[in-house]
Design a protein around this motif. Structure first.
Motif: not given
Length: 423
Positions: A222-239, A283-293
Motif C-alpha cells: 500500500t506504500q510502494i507505488e511511488k518509490f523509484d527503487y524497490v529491492i526485494i529480499s526473501t528466502g530464509q523464512w521459507f524453510f 500491475g500497479l498503475k502508478g508504479y514506474k520504479g526499478v525492481t531489484i531482486l
C-alpha cells in the motif's frame, strides 16, 4: 567642389586615425598575449581532470561486464567505515564491538573477471538519488543491506529517522536525507505475501505459519507505488513449517505433519510468493520504479543446524575450487531466478526495469563474514551463533557496490545474459 574635396580629405584623415588606433590596439593585444604566455609557461601545469574523482559518472565511462563472476582478493586498505565513524550499526551485526578478535574478514574485495567493480562513492550515490526514494522490502537480511547502505553514506550525510510519521511494522523504518531530498525505507515483510501464525500456542522460531500465496502483504504494497527503487529480499523464512493458501483455500503445506494436507516443497511457496509480488508491482498503475531482486543469501552453519550447535568460525574466504553453491541453497537460488526471468519479460513489455542483484554464488565463498557467536539476538540481549546475517563492516558492503554500479549503468543493465548462463 571645394567643399567636396575638403570633406573627402577629412574622411581620409578620419580613416587614417582609425587605422592607427586599430594597429596600436592590435600591437598592445599581441604584446599582452605574449607576456601571458611567458608567465604561464613558468607556472606548473594544471592537473588533468580525474574522471574517477569527478561527478561525471555516465554509463559509457563504466565497462559493462558480468560483475558477479570473479573472485575475492586481498584488500589491505580495509573497510569504508567502522563502529566509530558510523553509529547506525545494529548491535546484532557489530561484530568487532561484540568482541570478534580477527579483522581479516574486512580486508577482502570482490574482483570481477572481466572488469573492475568501482569503489562505493557516497557522493555519487546521493547525487543519483537526489529527489528520489528507495525501499528495501523483505526480511532481516534485507534490513542488513539497508544498514550497510546507511553506514556507507554516513561519511557524507546522516539521515533523519522519520519512521514515526508512518504506520509501520515495528521492524520497519523510514529515513530522510534532507540535503538530497532522498527517502530510504525498510518495509518488514518476511514472506512478501500475507502470513499469520497457525500454531495456537503462538509464534516461535519453528512454529507453523499460514501463507496466503496470492495475497500480498499490505504493510508494504500500500506504500510502494511511488518509490523509484524497490529491492526485494526473501528466502530464509521459507524453510520453516508452512501451510499454503490460494483463493482462500488450503492447497498444501511444507513440513506441517498433517496427513490430510498435500505435501508441497518450500520452493513452491517461495516461487508463488515472488510471482505474486512481481505481478502486483507490474500491475500497479502508478508504479514506474526499478525492481531489484537480491538473490538468496547463503548461510554457513557447520557441525549442526542453527538450533543444534551449528557455527561458522572460519576466518578466510573459500576459493571457487573449494566451495560451490549446491543443495537446498542452490535450489532456492534457482527458484528465485526462474520466477525473475519470467516476470522480467512481462515488466519489459510495460517499460519497467527489473534488475538481478545476483549475490548467491559469490557470497557462498564468504563463510568468514557472519557474526557467528559475536552477534546478538534482536529481541534478547544474548549471544547467538548467527551464520545467516553479515558483519558490518564486511562482505555485505559489496552488495551496495553492485547496487551503485547498476544505478550508474541505468537502463543499459540487462539480466538476460546472466539468466542464459543459469539455465
Amino acid at each position: 567642389m571645394k567643399f567636396q574635396i575638403t570633406e573627402l580629405l577629412n574622411g581620409k584623415r578620419t580613416l587614417v586615425n582609425i587605422s592607427k588606433r586599430v594597429f596600436l590596439l592590435s600591437f598592445i593585444l599581441f604584446v599582452t598575449i605574449s607576456l601571458l604566455s611567458l608567465v604561464r609557461g613558468s607556472l606548473p601545469s594544471s592537473p588533468k581532470k580525474n574522471i574517477t574523482n569527478s561527478f561525471s559518472f555516465r554509463s559509457k565511462e563504466i565497462k559493462k561486464c558480468d560483475v558477479f563472476s570473479g573472485k575475492w582478493v586481498s584488500h589491505p586498505q580495509g573497510p569504508y567505515y567502522d563502529k566509530d565513524t558510523c553509529h547506525l550499526i545494529l548491535d546484532q551485526q557489530n561484530c568487532i564491538n561484540n568482541g570478534r578478535p580477527d579483522i581479516e574478514f574486512m580486508n577482502w574485495r570482490w574482483k570481477p573477471d572481466e572488469c573492475e567493480l568501482p569503489l562505493f562513492n557516497a557522493t555519487q550515490f546521493l547525487t543519483i538519488v537526489r529527489g528520489k526514494s528507495m525501499a528495501f522490502v523483505g526480511d532481516s537480511v534485507g534490513r542488513n543491506q539497508m544498514q550497510s547502505l546507511l553506514c556507507l553514506l554516513a561519511g557524507v550525510a546522516y539521515p533523519n529517522d522519520i519512521s514515526g510519521k508512518y504506520t509501520l511494522h515495528p521492524y520497519s523504518s523510514v529515513w530522510f536525507y534532507a540535503d538530497y531530498n532522498f527517502t530510504l525505507a525498510k518495509f518488514w515483510s518476511t514472506f512478501l505475501v500475507r502470513g499469520s501464525d497457525a500454531d495456537p500456542d503462538g509464534h516461535s522460531y519453528n512454529s507453523v505459519m499460514n501463507l496466503y500465496l496470492d495475497e500480498l502483504d499490505k504493510s508494504w504494497v500500500t506504500q510502494i507505488e511511488k518509490f523509484d527503487y524497490v529491492i526485494i529480499s526473501t528466502g530464509q523464512w521459507f524453510f520453516r513449517p508452512l501451510v499454503y493458501y490460494e483463493s482462500g483455500q488450503i492447497v498444501g503445506c511444507y513440513k506441517c505433519n498433517n496427513k490430510n494436507i498435500t505435501d508441497l516443497t518450500n520452493y513452491y511457496g517461495l516461487k508463488r510468493a515472488l510471482r505474486t509480488a512481481f505481478e502486483t508491482l507490474i500491475g500497479l498503475k502508478g508504479y514506474k520504479g526499478v525492481t531489484i531482486l537480491r538473490t538468496y543469501s547463503p548461510q554457513h552453519f557447520e557441525n549442526g543446524q542453527w538450533n543444534r550447535g551449528g557455527s561458522c568460525g572460519r576466518t578466510r574466504p573459500f576459493t571457487v575450487e573449494e566451495k560451490r553453491l549446491d543443495g537446498y541453497m542452490l535450489e532456492a537460488y534457482l527458484s528465485q531466478v526462474e520466477v525473475f526471468g519470467t516476470e522480467e519479460k512481462e515488466a519489459r513489455k510495460k517499460g519497467l526495469q527489473f534488475w538481478l542483484l545476483d549475490i548467491s554464488e559469490l557470497m557462498m565463498l564468504r563463510p568468514d563474514g557472519h557474526p557467528n557467536r559475536y552477534g546478538r539476538s534482536r529481541d534478547k540481549n544474548v549471544s547467538i551463533n548467527d551464520c545467516v546475517h553479515w558483519c558490518m563492516p564486511g562482505p555485505i558492503d559489496t552488495w551496495n557496490e553492485f547496487l551503485l554500479y547498476f544505478m550508474k549503468m541505468g537502463s543499459q543493465i540487462s539480466s538476460s545474459l546472466k539468466l542464459q548462463k543459469v539455465f
